[in-house]
Design an enzyme around this catalytic site. Structure first.
Site, PDB file in Angstrom:
ATOM      1  CD  GLU A 407      -2.513  -1.023   2.779  1.00 46.22           C
ATOM      2  OE1 GLU A 407      -2.372   0.014   3.471  1.00 46.22           O
ATOM      3  OE2 GLU A 407      -3.198  -1.995   3.147  1.00 46.22           O
ATOM      4  CG  HIS A 492      -3.923  -6.903   7.571  1.00 46.79           C
ATOM      5  ND1 HIS A 492      -3.247  -6.696   6.376  1.00 46.79           N
ATOM      6  CD2 HIS A 492      -4.624  -5.777   7.801  1.00 46.79           C
ATOM      7  CE1 HIS A 492      -3.531  -5.494   5.916  1.00 46.79           C
ATOM      8  NE2 HIS A 492      -4.364  -4.912   6.773  1.00 46.79           N
ATOM      9  CG  ASN A 530      -5.361  -4.110   2.465  1.00 46.02           C
ATOM     10  OD1 ASN A 530      -4.838  -4.193   1.355  1.00 46.02           O
ATOM     11  ND2 ASN A 530      -5.001  -3.217   3.339  1.00 46.02           N
TER      12      ASN A 530
END
Length: 551
Positions: A407, A492, A530
Site C-alpha cells: 500500500e 491483519h 488486505n
C-alpha cells in the site's frame, strides 16, 4: 486495513492504471444487498446501538460474540431469516461525542479515547524526526488495542464495528489465481460469482475518481508513490475503498467538516468512512431483531444442561473494571471476536474443560498477513504534501514476482516530510500457535519477531529497486533509532481456528453442535491483500449455509 481484488479487469479509460479487480460486479443486483448509509450519518449510527444491555438469566436464540465483519454479517443474515440475535461487544458503542464535540480523536492528537486500557500510547510509528512520539494518556476503554504478545503487537479495533473503526478502508478482493492458496477448501467460483460481489455491495465499496486523483493536493503522496513504482517497472493499481468519495471531495473543497483530509484514521474517522456501523450493523438493527451490548466481555461458554450453551459475560466500565457478571443461555453461539479474540477464547475453553470436545487444531495456523512497514526519504523535488488524505487508494503489485503487495500509505503529520510510506502484505510462510499457560492462567502466542525476515526480504524486492532507481534511501527514524523496518506489528491478524481444520468447511466447530466460528480466525494466516472483504465474503457464504441447514 481492507481488501479488494487484484485481477486484470479494468475500468474503461483507466485500464493502464490497473484498477484492482472485481469492481464491475460490485454493484450488481444482489438478493441480499445492504444499503450503505453515508458514514457521516453519525446520529443514526448512535441510535442504532442505543438498546438495553443483555440481562442475566436471558435466553437468546443466537448470541454473536463480537461486532466486526464476520459477526455483523452473521447478525444481519440471521435477523433477516427471522432469528432474534444478541451481539456482545467488549468495546464501547462510539455513539457519544467527547469533550471536543467529536466522537473520535485525531491521529496526531491521541487522548483518552485512543487506546484500549493503556496508560501510554503505542503508535505504529514510535519515532519521528528523531523524537519519540508516544505519550501518557488516561486509562480508558479506547478504540485501538495494541496487544503485545509473542514477539508482535497486534492492532485491533475495540468498539461496535470492530476493526472497521480503525482500518484504512482498503477493500481488496484477492486475485482469483491466488485464491486457492488462501482458502483451499472453498469453491472459488461461488466466492467470485456470488459472495465477493455480495460483500462488496454490503460494505459500500467504491473507487476514487481517477481524474480528481490527478489534481488534488491530498493525494500528492500517492502520485509520487505511483511515479516511483512505475519508473522501476512495478504496476501501480488503484484500490477500492469504503470511503464516501463525494464527501471526500467536499472535504477538500472545504464545504463539510474535514475528516480524512484532517488525518483522522488510526483512532476512528468522524465523517466519510463507511464503517460497519453505517452498513451491516445499521441494516441489522433496522430489522428490529438485533440487540447489542457494548462493554461486555464473554469469559466462558459451556454446554447447558437444558440444551444450548451457558455463556458467562462480564460487564465493564470505562476503566476496564468488571461491574457485573451475567449468565445467559444461547441456543447457538457465533464466535466473531476477531482472529486473536476468538482464538484465545477457544483455546482457553478447550484447555479448561469448558468445551472439551474441540479438536487439536484449535489455536493453530495463525499469521500476520505478512505485514511489514517502511519509509523512504525522497529528494526535495519529490515532496509528498503537507495535507495527506488518511485513506489510501493505491498500491504496488509485485506479488507474483516478489511476494509483496505494498500500500502507498499516508503519513498525515501536517507538515512536509518528503517521505514515502508503505504497508506491505507479503507471502510470509510462518504460522504461530496459541496455547494455554496453566500457571499464568492465560493464553500465549509463540510468534517470533525473527519470523518477519521473509516479509522484509519480499518488501525489499520492491523498495531496494526503487531506491536504486531514484537514488533515495530508507528512512531510519520511524520505528526507533536507526531502524528501517516496522517488523514488530500486524494490522491483519488471521487464523487460529482454521476453516476445514478446527471447524468443518462452513465454520461449525467440531465436537460441539451449535457453535460456530465466523471471523478472520477461519483464514489460515494470509489473504495476499488486505483481508476484510475476504472475511466478509466468507462469512456471507458460511452463514447462508448455516441458515439453510442448521436453523
Amino acid at each position: 486495513m481492507s481488501d479488494k481484488g487484484l485481477n486484470s479487469k479494468v475500468s474503461s479509460g483507466v485500464s493502464r492504471r490497473g484498477f484492482i479487480a472485481g469492481t464491475g460486479s460490485i454493484l450488481g443486483a444482489m438478493a441480499l444487498t445492504v444499503n450503505a448509509t453515508p458514514a457521516h450519518a453519525r446520529a443514526a449510527a448512535g441510535a442504532a446501538v442505543a438498546n438495553a444491555p443483555i440481562e442475566s438469566g436471558a435466553r437468546v436464540p443466537a448470541l454473536v460474540i463480537g461486532t466486526g465483519y464476520g459477526g455483523s454479517v452473521a447478525a444481519l443474515r440471521l435477523a433477516q431469516a427471522g432469528v432474534d440475535v444478541h451481539m456482545i461487544e467488549m468495546g464501547m458503542a462510539w455513539d457519544t461525542p467527547g469533550t471536543d464535540g467529536k466522537i473520535f480523536a485525531n491521529t496526531t492528537k491521541p487522548d483518552y479515547r485512543s487506546y484500549w486500557l493503556r496508560t501510554r500510547t503505542k503508535a505504529p510509528l514510535s519515532n519521528f524526526l528523531g523524537f519519540p512520539i508516544d505519550k501518557d494518556v488516561p486509562k480508558y476503554t479506547g478504540i485501538l488495542d495494541a496487544e503485545e504478545m509473542g514477539g508482535i503487537i497486534v492492532y485491533q479495533g475495540r468498539g461496535v464495528g470492530g476493526g472497521s473503526l480503525v482500518n484504512g478502508g482498503m477493500a481488496v478482493t484477492p486475485k482469483r489465481q491466488n485464491f486457492a492458496s488462501i482458502l483451499p477448501s472453498v469453491n472459488a467460483d461461488e466466492m467470485y460469482n456470488t459472495y465477493y460481489p455480495r460483500a462488496n455491495a454490503g460494505l459500500g465499496v467504491g473507487l476514487v475518481d481517477p481524474n480528481w486523483f490527478e489534481t488534488v493536493d491530498c493525494y500528492q503522496f500517492s502520485r509520487v508513490g505511483r511515479k516511483h513504482a512505475q519508473r522501476s517497472g512495478f504496476p501501480f493499481v488503484f484500490v477500492p475503498d469504503v470511503y464516501d468519495w463525494d464527501y471526500m471531495k467536499k472535504e477538500v473543497a472545504g464545504t463539510v467538516p474535514k475528516s480524512a483530509v484532517a488525518g483522522e484514521i488510526l483512532y476512528g474517522n468522524n465523517a466519510g468512512k463507511k464503517s460497519l456501523q453505517q452498513t451491516y450493523i445499521a441494516a441489522a438493527r433496522a430489522t428490529g431483531k438485533v440487540s447489542i451490548s457494548p462493554l461486555h466481555r464473554v469469559t466462558t461458554v459451556s454446554p447447558s444442561a437444558g440444551g444450548g450453551y451457558t455463556v458467562v459475560i462480564e460487564q465493564l466500565d470505562t476503566t476496564g473494571a468488571t461491574i457485573a457478571t451475567k449468565t445467559v443461555v444461547a441456543d447457538k453461539v457465533f464466535f466473531a471476536a476477531g482472529s486473536v479474540g476468538t482464538s484465545k477464547l477457544l483455546v482457553k475453553l478447550k484447555a479448561t474443560g469448558a468445551l472439551p470436545n474441540l479438536n487439536n487444531e484449535i489455536g493453530k495456523g495463525w499469521g500476520d498477513n505478512g505485514n511489514v512497514m517502511c519509509g523512504r526519504a525522497n529528494h526535495m523535488w519529490d515532496a509528498t504534501g503537507k495535507v495527506q488524505s488518511s485513506i489510501p487508494c493505491g498500491g504496488i503489485d509485485n506479488w507474483d514476482a516478489g511476494g509483496a503487495f505494498a500500500e502507498v500509505a499516508p503519513l498525515p503529520t501536517g507538515i512536509e516530510t518528503y517521505a514515502s510510506f508503505y504497508l506491505s502484505i507479503t507471502k510470509n510462510p510462518h504460522r504461530a500457535e496459541f496455547t494455554w499457560d496453566a500457571a499464568a492462567q492465560k493464553v500465549g502466542l509463540n510468534w517470533q519477531t525473527a519470523w518477519k525476515q521473509p516479509s522484509i526480504d519480499m518488501a525489499k524486492s520492491i523498495f531496494d529497486k526503487i531506491n536504486s532507481k531514484e537514488g533515495t534511501i530508507y528512512r531510519t527514524d520511524l520505528f526507533g533509532l536507526n531502524k528501517i523496518w516496522g517488523d514488530h506489528l500486524t494490522y491483519h491478524p488471521l487464523g487460529g481456528a482454521v476453516l476445514n481444520r478446527a471447524t468443518d468447511n462452513y465454520g461449525r466447530l467440531h465436537g460441539h453442535p451449535g457453535l460456530y466460528v465466523i471471523d478472520g480466525a477461519l483464514i489460515p494466516g494470509n489473504t495476499s491483500v488486505n483481508p476484510f472483504v475476504t472475511i466478509t465474503a466468507l462469512a456471507e457464504r458460511n452463514i447462508e449455509k448455516i441458515i439453510a441447514t442448521d436453523l
